[in-house]
Design an enzyme around this catalytic site. Structure first.
Site, PDB file in Angstrom:
ATOM      1  N   TYR A 181     -27.194   9.358   4.816  1.00 49.89           N
ATOM      2  CA  TYR A 181     -27.727   8.557   5.494  1.00 49.89           C
ATOM      3  C   TYR A 181     -26.711   8.514   6.904  1.00 49.89           C
ATOM      4  O   TYR A 181     -25.682   8.887   6.845  1.00 49.89           O
ATOM      5  CB  TYR A 181     -27.073   6.952   5.059  1.00 49.89           C
ATOM      6  CG  TYR A 181     -26.118   7.070   3.937  1.00 49.89           C
ATOM      7  CD1 TYR A 181     -24.887   6.493   4.711  1.00 49.89           C
ATOM      8  CD2 TYR A 181     -25.724   7.203   2.774  1.00 49.89           C
ATOM      9  CE1 TYR A 181     -23.551   6.287   4.121  1.00 49.89           C
ATOM     10  CE2 TYR A 181     -24.802   7.141   2.130  1.00 49.89           C
ATOM     11  CZ  TYR A 181     -23.681   6.690   2.784  1.00 49.89           C
ATOM     12  OH  TYR A 181     -22.418   6.670   2.335  1.00 49.89           O
ATOM     13  N   ASP A 225     -11.581  -0.686  -8.720  1.00 50.84           N
ATOM     14  CA  ASP A 225     -11.502   0.655  -9.444  1.00 50.84           C
ATOM     15  C   ASP A 225     -10.320   0.416 -10.406  1.00 50.84           C
ATOM     16  O   ASP A 225     -10.520   1.073 -11.470  1.00 50.84           O
ATOM     17  CB  ASP A 225     -11.258   1.636  -8.448  1.00 50.84           C
ATOM     18  CG  ASP A 225     -12.654   2.023  -7.827  1.00 50.84           C
ATOM     19  OD1 ASP A 225     -13.587   1.395  -7.959  1.00 50.84           O
ATOM     20  OD2 ASP A 225     -12.632   3.267  -7.264  1.00 50.84           O
ATOM     21  N   GLU A 229       0.925  -1.295  -0.026  1.00 50.86           N
ATOM     22  CA  GLU A 229      -0.131   0.148  -0.046  1.00 50.86           C
ATOM     23  C   GLU A 229       0.935   1.191  -0.098  1.00 50.86           C
ATOM     24  O   GLU A 229       1.899   1.369   0.880  1.00 50.86           O
ATOM     25  CB  GLU A 229      -0.985  -0.155   1.228  1.00 50.86           C
ATOM     26  CG  GLU A 229      -1.515   1.183   1.561  1.00 50.86           C
ATOM     27  CD  GLU A 229      -2.405   2.037   0.545  1.00 50.86           C
ATOM     28  OE1 GLU A 229      -3.298   1.041  -0.083  1.00 50.86           O
ATOM     29  OE2 GLU A 229      -2.471   3.136   0.373  1.00 50.86           O
ATOM     30  N   GLN A 230       0.340   2.248  -0.965  1.00 52.13           N
ATOM     31  CA  GLN A 230       1.223   3.425  -0.889  1.00 52.13           C
ATOM     32  C   GLN A 230       1.208   4.350   0.437  1.00 52.13           C
ATOM     33  O   GLN A 230       2.340   4.959   0.494  1.00 52.13           O
ATOM     34  CB  GLN A 230       0.914   4.153  -2.267  1.00 52.13           C
ATOM     35  CG  GLN A 230      -0.475   4.882  -1.818  1.00 52.13           C
ATOM     36  CD  GLN A 230      -0.751   5.810  -3.351  1.00 52.13           C
ATOM     37  OE1 GLN A 230      -0.075   5.950  -4.355  1.00 52.13           O
ATOM     38  NE2 GLN A 230      -1.839   6.360  -3.284  1.00 52.13           N
ATOM     39  N   ARG A 262     -16.402   4.738   6.169  1.00 51.88           N
ATOM     40  CA  ARG A 262     -15.342   4.013   5.618  1.00 51.88           C
ATOM     41  C   ARG A 262     -14.260   3.600   6.357  1.00 51.88           C
ATOM     42  O   ARG A 262     -13.769   2.524   6.208  1.00 51.88           O
ATOM     43  CB  ARG A 262     -14.729   4.865   4.538  1.00 51.88           C
ATOM     44  CG  ARG A 262     -15.641   4.994   3.317  1.00 51.88           C
ATOM     45  CD  ARG A 262     -15.201   5.950   2.160  1.00 51.88           C
ATOM     46  NE  ARG A 262     -16.153   5.867   1.078  1.00 51.88           N
ATOM     47  CZ  ARG A 262     -16.118   5.325  -0.211  1.00 51.88           C
ATOM     48  NH1 ARG A 262     -15.202   4.786  -0.431  1.00 51.88           N
ATOM     49  NH2 ARG A 262     -16.857   5.487  -0.914  1.00 51.88           N
TER      50      ARG A 262
END
Ligand SMILES: Cc1cc2nc3c(=O)[nH]c(=O)nc-3n(C[C@H](O)[C@H](O)[C@H](O)COP(=O)(O)OP(=O)(O)OC[C@H]3O[C@@H](n4cnc5c(N)ncnc54)[C@H](O)[C@@H]3O)c2cc1C
Length: 396
Positions: free
Chosen positions: A217, A294, A34-35, A109
């Site tokens: 939400y 993505d 992971e960067q 998230r």
């Protein structure tokens, strides 16, 4: 005894961590690169439909975030210009009964990432390295080397590019770039206590108007509200974390009914980013390298399914690797053959929803009339193809 070479995963977002978990639970060794120097998620929410929830449940991920998530009772649709209620798509128990007990979650998230990380860190077959920005790869008949931007390199048996919208792995494989779709998105998360009662119900609320729409939400177990406002706009900005001027947001909603407009006006802490899309790729895989999430198919967010597609990709990829074992090109070929039609359909429907949300009058009147006379259960039934989908029969 020498440990077998791992499968390399570029990117530790929703897709990268999901595929790491799916593969490790199938007995594969993986190395996530992971960067970011440390894992931290943007301050925003995410909706996870039953199609993704059932996979996270079976991997043992949801139990780590369930207390921080909310299961909305429905999606309530409103006309943003006159503030009138148009329809309700039932979720909650109705959706659970319809989709084999799989819930519809809304959550922050950061809570999703923390849950994925917790499960990943407990898997002995997963190695996670942060601060590694993948730049390029080199393939031999038996291995793949991933090169970082600081001169380091790692070797593995195969490579999964899960490095998001601006994927370096995709760039090397296809050399194509996403382009802006002419919409700007603003987001903020606010404590629920500052919102009027109407806006803090256990629902996903969607307000539609020509050229703009608003979605909000509850997240963090209902303690906060995630708000996303999307407006037709030509401005281009890359990234999720550009601070936004409040007046700019309000400007996009100046013709709106007083109630949602006052709500938007009362909010602070906005961040903005432009939305990008990429035409479908002909191939996601080449030899021992494949793409996921993505990196393979950046979504437009109008069906709230980009993260869900990355989770489905992960489950299918692990299942195909189980079947083909070390035959990576074969497994990757079957994986993309299974996933492409599903993802294409979701992308097309997502673009269609974007057009429906922003319909101009008189098409807007026709849309509203159809929604008003629709039976709630029939509205949900239209999503059976999406939410009732079993990515793999027997998720590991
Ligand atoms: C406004 C908006 C709302 C959305 N709402 C929803 C929703 O409600 N539900 C839903 O399911 N989806 C939603 N999505 C889509 C969802 O956020 C994405 O589809 C999802 O995050 C994709 O996950 P990913 O892991 O493929 O990519 P990312 O989340 O982008 O993760 C990529 C990871 O790779 C890392 N990385 C990047 N480049 C490199 C490199 N060169 N080397 C190493 N690491 C690298 C990044 O730091 C990151 O950690 C929304 C999107 C938008 C724009």
């Amino acid at each position: 005894m020498k440990q077998q070479a791992p499968i390399l995963i570029a990117g530790g977002g929703i897709g990268g961590l999901s595929v790491a978990i799916a593969l490790a639970q199938s007995g594969f060794y993986v190395h996530v690169l992971e960067q970011a120097k440390s894992f931290s998620e943007v301050g925003a929410g995410i909706q996870l439909g039953p199609n993704a929830a059932r996979i996270l449940d079976r991997w043992g991920v949801s139990r780590h975030f369930v207390s921080q998530s909310v299961t909305p009772e429905n999606i309530s649709l409103y006309d943003g210009l006159n503030g009138k209620s148009l329809a309700q798509v039932p979720l909650g128990d109705v959706a659970r009964r319809r989709y084999d007990d799989a819930p519809y979650y809304v959550l922050h998230r950061a809570d999703l990432q923390e849950a994925l990380l917790k499960v990943a860190q407990n898997e002995p077959h997963i190695t996670i390295s942060t601060g590694f920005t993948a730049l390029a790869y080199r393939e031999t008949p038996y291995s793949v080397t991933l090169m970082g931007d600081d001169g380091r390199s790692v070797e593995g048996e195969a490579l999964i590019g899960a490095d998001g919208l601006w994927s370096a792995v995709r760039k090397q494989m296809h050399n194509v770039k996403p382009s802006p779709i002419g919409k700007t998105s603003w987001r903020t998360v606010i404590p629920s206590e500052y919102a009027p009662d109407f806006f803090k119900r256990q629902q996903t609320m969607l307000w539609m108007a020509p050229r703009s729409h608003l979605v909000h939400y509850p997240v963090i177990g209902g303690k906060a509200i995630n708000v996303i406002a999307i407006v037709d706009d030509k401005e281009i900005g890359i990234g999720w974390n550009n601070a936004a001027d409040k007046d700019e947001v309000i400007q996009g909603f100046r013709d709106w009914d007083t109630s949602p407009k006052d709500f938007i006006t009362s909010l602070t802490g906005w961040h903005k980013w432009s939305l990008f899309a990429l035409p479908p790729l002909e191939k996601w895989s080449k030899g021992r390298i494949t793409l996921l999430g993505d990196a393979a198919h950046p979504p437009v967010p109008f069906l709230a399914q980009g993260g869900a597609m990355a989770i489905e990709d992960a489950a299918v990829l692990a299942s195909e690797l189980m079947i083909a074992q070390k035959h990576y090109p074969e497994a990757f070929h079957h994986y993309e053959a299974k996933r492409m039609p599903r993802v294409d359909k979701v992308m097309q429907q997502s673009h269609k929803m974007g057009r429906i949300y922003h319909m101009k009058t008189p098409a807007r009147w026709a849309r509203n009339a159809v929604l008003r006379r629709s039976q709630p259960e029939n509205l949900l039934k239209r999503y059976d193809w999406l939410y009732g989908f079993e990515a793999v029969d027997d998720i590991v």
